[in-house]
Design an enzyme around this catalytic site. Sequence first.
Site, PDB file in Angstrom:
ATOM      1  N   TYR A  74       4.731  -4.839  10.188  1.00 55.06           N
ATOM      2  CA  TYR A  74       3.436  -5.256   9.673  1.00 55.06           C
ATOM      3  C   TYR A  74       2.327  -4.393  10.264  1.00 55.06           C
ATOM      4  O   TYR A  74       2.172  -4.325  11.485  1.00 55.06           O
ATOM      5  CB  TYR A  74       3.156  -6.731   9.989  1.00 55.06           C
ATOM      6  CG  TYR A  74       1.806  -7.159   9.457  1.00 55.06           C
ATOM      7  CD1 TYR A  74       1.584  -7.254   8.083  1.00 55.06           C
ATOM      8  CD2 TYR A  74       0.738  -7.401  10.308  1.00 55.06           C
ATOM      9  CE1 TYR A  74       0.351  -7.599   7.581  1.00 55.06           C
ATOM     10  CE2 TYR A  74      -0.512  -7.756   9.815  1.00 55.06           C
ATOM     11  CZ  TYR A  74      -0.691  -7.851   8.448  1.00 55.06           C
ATOM     12  OH  TYR A  74      -1.926  -8.185   7.941  1.00 55.06           O
ATOM     13  N   LYS A 104      -2.433  -5.429   5.516  1.00 57.22           N
ATOM     14  CA  LYS A 104      -2.029  -5.724   4.149  1.00 57.22           C
ATOM     15  C   LYS A 104      -2.372  -4.540   3.242  1.00 57.22           C
ATOM     16  O   LYS A 104      -3.163  -3.679   3.600  1.00 57.22           O
ATOM     17  CB  LYS A 104      -2.764  -6.993   3.715  1.00 57.22           C
ATOM     18  CG  LYS A 104      -1.958  -8.019   2.963  1.00 57.22           C
ATOM     19  CD  LYS A 104      -0.614  -8.353   3.471  1.00 57.22           C
ATOM     20  CE  LYS A 104       0.149  -9.301   2.571  1.00 57.22           C
ATOM     21  NZ  LYS A 104       1.535  -9.471   3.036  1.00 57.22           N
ATOM     22  N   ASP A 164      -8.028   1.559   4.517  1.00 56.94           N
ATOM     23  CA  ASP A 164      -8.702   0.923   5.652  1.00 56.94           C
ATOM     24  C   ASP A 164      -8.607   1.924   6.795  1.00 56.94           C
ATOM     25  O   ASP A 164      -7.513   2.223   7.278  1.00 56.94           O
ATOM     26  CB  ASP A 164      -7.957  -0.376   5.976  1.00 56.94           C
ATOM     27  CG  ASP A 164      -8.486  -1.072   7.227  1.00 56.94           C
ATOM     28  OD1 ASP A 164      -9.309  -0.482   7.958  1.00 56.94           O
ATOM     29  OD2 ASP A 164      -8.052  -2.210   7.474  1.00 56.94           O
TER      30      ASP A 164
HETATM   31  P1  13P Z   1      -6.244  -5.679   6.736  1.00 59.25           P
HETATM   32  O1  13P Z   1      -4.949  -5.349   6.019  1.00 59.25           O
HETATM   33  O2  13P Z   1      -7.341  -5.919   5.765  1.00 59.25           O
HETATM   34  O3  13P Z   1      -6.572  -4.638   7.733  1.00 59.25           O
HETATM   35  O4  13P Z   1      -6.055  -7.057   7.476  1.00 59.25           O
HETATM   36  C1  13P Z   1      -5.136  -7.136   8.509  1.00 59.25           C
HETATM   37  C2  13P Z   1      -4.981  -8.469   9.152  1.00 59.25           C
HETATM   38  O5  13P Z   1      -3.932  -8.697   9.719  1.00 59.25           O
HETATM   39  C3  13P Z   1      -6.045  -9.461   9.124  1.00 59.25           C
HETATM   40  O6  13P Z   1      -5.704 -10.600   9.889  1.00 59.25           O
HETATM   41 MG    MG Z   2      -8.003  -3.754   8.700  1.00 57.75          MG
HETATM   42 MG    MG Z   3      -8.110  -4.597   4.338  1.00 56.00          MG
END
Ligand code: 13P
Ligand code: MG
Ligand code: MG
Length: 378
Positions: free
Chosen positions: A240, A243, A20
Amino acid sequence: MLKFKGGKDMKTTLSVIKADTGSVGGHNRPSEAMLDKAREVAAKAVKKGLLKDARVSFTGDDIAFLMSHTRGVDNSDIHKFAWDAFVETTKIAKKQGLYGAGQDLLKDAFSGNVRGMGPGSCEIEFEERAAEPFILFAADKCGPGMFNQPIFEAFADPYHNAGLLLAPDMKAGFTYNIMDVNYTEADRVITLRVPEDMYEINALLRDPNHYVIESVIENASGLKGAVVSTSRLHNIAGKYVGKDDPVAIVRTQKQFPSTGEILSPWAKAYYVLGDNRGSHHVAVMPVKQNTIISYFDGPTIVSAAGYCVHEGKFTELVDLFDQPFWDMVREKASLKTYEMRQQGFYGPAMAGMDELEYTGVVQILKGLDKKFTIRKSK
Ligand code: 13P
Ligand code: MG
Ligand code: MG
Ligand code: 13P
């Protein structure tokens, strides 16, 4: 079969490297300009001969390179190509003012392999069979353990892999390499087999935030049938940062379950951890290629692209979840997700403390800790 100049057989490697590096809206999808850049650098790498072939796709806000080459797994030139490509798409995301530009590039400089640097990867090397069908699964808003249940069931459970009853070749079962993703000093892995270790395997896989299927091997032929990206971003960043949004390659037919058998478990719309802020349990929705993210920064989605690879060249893809059957599954996944959402953050709706440890909730609890008093007993 590909041949070296002297006529010796050459193996094909499939590498999927994804990241990402920024998105339009919030965490919704990469921009067209980013995808154009990704396709442009991929075409150049094919022309230069680094890659035999390449495809670019996106699932939610993640861009994936599917690459074929003859350099084997963990090749630093291939990994560097992908890292540099993501540096390029990050530049575009920054120029366009996109959200989360460079999100998954957690290190400043490339050092040999993308593992431990943010992008996810899975790779497999094999001698091409006469026909070499495979599926590229790509997911958004979840961790790599989301593949535990469907990949376990697709190979080991005759409810899905009817070939275990009907195609005697597969009766010797499968070997699972499983990784302890909480161990961060090195790769901590265990190798177990079905049918012998059925219950032991399930005792591990039931905890998908801790134990993750890394690969699957067919026992009779010794051929590797599946590989999954296993990186946990919070283990790299210590907090964090989004994801993991894993990818997997699964070879199908003959020594392996058929394409339809591999897809079969996804009709359940399992509950997985992911969705908004990576912290909610929702039902995973099998989606068409190039699907965006929407409701509650979700739902968690997975796409499936079917290909054949021949002498390192990919056919066009067949979009395996773009078929009327999956409309029912998408409807069901929506309803299951919506029902769980009615529960907000109580109990099973939100992640357990081990996962939330990487988020702001820890600070709230820390702040409250000193306000607790121990009541004197009378
Ligand atoms: P991504 O990991 O897809 O960037 O999503 C992050 C997120 O916290 C969405 O609420
Ligand atoms: Mg993202
Ligand atoms: Mg993502
Ligand atoms: P074959 O064509 O390999 O026999 O395939 C059987 C099959 O895939 C049915 O699911």
